[in-house]
Write a protein that holds these residues in place. Structure first.
Motif, short mmCIF file in Angstrom:
data_model
loop_
_atom_site.label_atom_id
_atom_site.label_comp_id
_atom_site.label_asym_id
_atom_site.label_seq_id
_atom_site.Cartn_x
_atom_site.Cartn_y
_atom_site.Cartn_z
N ASN A 138 -7.71 0.32 4.25
CA ASN A 138 -7.66 -0.52 5.45
C ASN A 138 -6.48 -1.48 5.39
O ASN A 138 -5.84 -1.76 6.39
N SER A 141 -5.90 -5.18 0.58
CA SER A 141 -7.02 -5.88 -0.05
C SER A 141 -8.36 -5.22 0.28
O SER A 141 -9.40 -5.72 -0.15
N GLN A 142 -8.37 -4.09 1.04
CA GLN A 142 -9.63 -3.44 1.39
C GLN A 142 -9.45 -1.93 1.43
O GLN A 142 -8.47 -1.42 2.01
N THR A 144 -12.19 1.41 2.29
CA THR A 144 -13.54 1.76 2.74
C THR A 144 -13.91 3.14 2.20
O THR A 144 -13.15 4.10 2.34
N VAL A 181 -17.24 -1.16 1.06
CA VAL A 181 -15.88 -1.67 1.22
C VAL A 181 -15.48 -2.35 -0.09
O VAL A 181 -16.11 -3.32 -0.50
N ASP A 182 -14.45 -1.83 -0.74
CA ASP A 182 -13.91 -2.42 -1.97
C ASP A 182 -12.91 -3.49 -1.58
O ASP A 182 -11.82 -3.20 -1.08
N ARG A 183 -13.26 -4.76 -1.82
CA ARG A 183 -12.41 -5.89 -1.45
C ARG A 183 -11.69 -6.47 -2.67
O ARG A 183 -11.19 -7.59 -2.62
N THR A 184 -11.63 -5.72 -3.77
CA THR A 184 -10.96 -6.21 -4.98
C THR A 184 -9.66 -5.47 -5.27
O THR A 184 -9.12 -5.59 -6.36
#
Length: 728
Positions: A138, A141-142, A144, A181-184
């Protein structure tokens, strides 16, 4: 479990112990075996000596049996053992074991409850793996993730990797999740993903892998521009390229001159002006920012004088290949095209100019350096060309010394070596008389494993390794030395350690019927006049063997007192006991030993206890001894088999029952007070010895001391005890 005792009834109490096998109930346990043991104990004032007493059962068992009870005050015994097989169920099952013993004082009863645990339910099946995993960027920083669920999950484990083989958990959404959602995530990375489903049945197999998914590459750095024959070569030096960049865009000033190209890239036919370049990285549709500008490439000009000459100030072996190197310093960013060297002996004025060589290599190799330069102190210079026709100025003068490597020869240790530590000593020489400036020494054991390494600077020619050597072992010493940066070859010497032992220790011993012990005199030995040298005795060990030297037991260890008297109350009271005194040298630990055999022929029974069995009782008058030996055994009964199956356990038993009489005023036997002290001593272990040569360590019960008559001058006492054998 432990024995559960009922109250005393009519001077007697009963105890029941219930043992379940297996000790716990699992999902596959269909039945358990209960072993029920019944015990009886007298109170402190009564005795029963009766055979054929009636023992009856009720509750979860029934029937009855006859038992024999022969117990004095306070004594207890196992009188009955029964075994039952019970099927398990999904609910716990209570068992009640009631028992009644009819005896001469009346009857005594007990009731013991026991619960068979419920059989646990089998766990649910393992869930199926998720499928169809996809990962979409995305932003930097993201990312999905989505997947298909093939079971009902209570949570999903999400793992991530950068492709290096290591997976790290980055999330665990709860419930029957199908997206995350990977926000790391971070820029300039490459990611792979996989997931596992989790429910009460455990963790599913892993899903397929999604990826790679890239984030925006970082801005390239360390951009260089270099004149080459075909134009200007643009590159990013080592460490300047983003790790996952697939291609690059290049600008010359403000003009885009290349798109989606690889590095290095050559700008062909550049205009005759100054050029400066910027670069950005690409992967797919993602592009980094523009880099910092490169160096400026001017029109052709002579280079500056070379720098970074090497060797400079070093000592170089005339036997090795000589490599001279420098740095070409262009003004117009063009590569080196020609180099030329000149040299002279230090202290002379005339230069020897070598033939120019067309090459871009910033080094020159001389296989036979002595043939070119001779031997001694050498001065040298270099100049270079780039694309311009003129040379650079000559470089600053560099110097080096060309000579033979030094030589070392080990003079210590010698073989055999009798010292506790190895002393390495060597002779040093060098053809031009150059001094030793540094050294290294190593010590290896007989398996060629490094024991110690030492190094230093200056003219030192000896070093003592700190590690203690081992007697009769082989070691190797290695030494090398240097003058400046020029090292000698390693010199090696292998030697064997042979320590000087101490004198044979003195040892003598004799059985004492008064103390029930062997009295030993142990001391450091004396050198034999005219004999070989001996080392000083530092410590002494004393060992004992009661099986003719098959097994040795420690009596005394590491005694710094090398002349001493020792009483050993653990010797055989009837038989031969061997003793070994071992003397150890003060520094090296080398040893020497002497053995003796001491014969004891005591016809008394001996009972010892207290610290190191220092309390010893002599019981000489007509002792009666019974020794019961056995092994734990049981009979298991199984459905479909007409007879039981015999089992033998690991536990073995040996129990000594001893009794006799003593006269209080007779010094030849123990006193009542000493026997009471032995019985009440807090030490857990006692020692039994008898005229048959037995020596048994074990746990002592109470000592019974009934008074059997006599008069004030000669009181007659009876005595009896039971000792159960244990480990020492």
């Amino acid at each position: 479990m432990a024995i559960s005792w009922g109250p005393y009834q009519n001077h007697v109490r009963l105890g029941i112990d219930v043992i379940m096998s297996p000790s716990s109930v699992g999902t596959s346990t269909s039945s358990v075996t209960l072993t029920v043991r019944t015990y009886v104990q007298m109170d402190g004032s009564s005795s029963i000596y009766y055979n054929g007493l009636s023992l009856s059962f009720s509750g979860s068992w029934s029937g009855g049996t006859s038992v024999n009870v022969n117990l004095g005050p306070g004594q207890s015994a196992l009188i009955h053992t029964a075994t039952f097989t019970r099927a398990t169920s999904s609910s716990s099952q209570g068992q009640t074991f009631n028992a009644t013993l009819s005896h001469v004082f009346g009857s005594t009863s007990i009731s013991r409850g026991f619960t068979i645990p419920a059989r646990p339910a089998a766990p649910p099946p393992r869930p199926n793996a998720p499928s169809g995993l996809s990962a979409v960027r995305n932003s930097d920083s993201q990312i999905t993730l989505t997947w298909s669920r093939n079971s009902t999950y209570t949570s999903v484990i999400v793992q991530r990797s950068t492709g290096n083989g290591t997976w790290t958990q980055v999330g665990r959404p709860s419930g029957n999740a199908f997206t995350f959602v990977d926000r790391t995530v971070k820029p300039n990375e490459r990611y792979y993903y996989r997931v596992y489903g989790v429910n009460a049945g455990g963790t599913s197999p892993v899903s397929g892998t999604a990826g790679p998914v890239y984030t925006t590459p970082r801005i390239p750095s360390r951009i260089t521009a270099t004149r080459v024959a075909a134009g200007i070569r643009v590159n990013a030096e080592e460490g300047g390229r983003p790790p996952y960049a697939a291609s690059y865009d290049i600008m010359d000033g403000s003009t885009l001159v290349a798109s989606n190209v690889a590095l290095p890239w050559t700008h062909a036919n550049p205009s005759p002006t100054a050029h400066v370049y910027k670069v950005r990285a690409r992967i797919g549709s993602l592009a980094s920012g523009w880099s910092v500008a490169s160096n400026v490439v001017e029109i052709a000009a002579p280079p500056k004088a070379p720098t970074n000459l090497s060797p400079n100030g070093q000592v170089v072996s005339k036997l090795a290949v000589l490599l001279l190197s420098w740095r070409h310093n262009p003004v117009d960013a063009s590569e080196q095209t020609v180099r030329q060297l000149q040299w002279r002996k230090a202290g002379t004025s005339a230069w020897t100019v070598l033939t120019a060589v067309s090459t871009d290599s910033e080094s020159a190799t001389f296989v036979s350096s002595e043939a070119t330069f001779g031997e001694g102190d050498i001065e040298w210079q270099v100049r270079t060309k780039g694309q311009h026709a003129d040379y650079s100025p000559w470089s600053a003068t560099a110097t080096f010394t060309l000579t033979s490597p030094p030589n070392v020869s080990i003079t210590s240790p010698v073989s055999p070596w009798d010292q506790a530590r190895a002393l390495a000593r060597w002779d040093y020489s060098q053809d031009l008389g150059r001094p030793q400036s540094s050294w290294e020494a190593e010590l290896y054991d007989g398996n060629d494993l490094l024991v110690a390494r030492r190094s230093g600077t200056g003219a030192t020619n000896s070093v003592t390794f700190p590690d203690m050597l081992t007697d009769d072992e082989t070691y190797t010493v290695k030494v090398r030395a240097a003058t400046g940066t020029l090292w000698s070859d390693w010199d090696t010497f292998t030697f064997t350690v042979s320590f000087v032992p101490p004198a044979l220790p003195n040892i003598s011993g004799e059985w004492s019927e008064d103390t029930g012990a062997v009295t030993l005199s142990v001391g450091a030995g004396d050198p034999v006049p005219g004999g070989p040298p001996v080392a000083e005795t530092g410590t002494i060990d004393l060992l004992r063997s009661v099986d003719n030297g098959q097994v040795w037991e420690s009596v005394l260890a590491d005694s710094p007192d090398v002349n001493l008297i020792v009483d050993d109350p653990e010797a055989l009271s009837n038989g031969q006991t061997m003793y070994r005194a071992i003397a150890y040298a003060t520094v090296t630990g080398a040893s020497a030993y002497a053995d003796i055999t001491v014969l004891a022929q005591s016809q008394a029974l001996w009972l010892g206890g207290g610290e190191q069995f220092g309390l010893t009782a002599r019981l000489p008058y007509s002792p009666k001894v019974k020794v019961d030996a056995g092994r734990e055994r049981s009979v298991q009964r199984y459905e479909g088999r007409s007879r039981g199956v015999a089992y033998a356990g690991e536990q073995v038993t040996r129990v000594v029952d001893a009794s006799g009489a003593l006269i209080e005023s007779d010094d030849a036997n123990a006193t009542v007070a000493l026997l009471e002290e032995l019985a009440q001593d807090p030490s857990p272990l006692h020692l039994y010895r008898d005229p048959d040569g037995r020596r048994i360590y074990g746990v002592l019960g109470s000592i019974s001391l009934p008074r059997n008559g006599g008069n004030a001058a000669a009181i007659m006492w009876g005595w009896s005890f039971q000792l159960e054998e244990t480990d020492r």
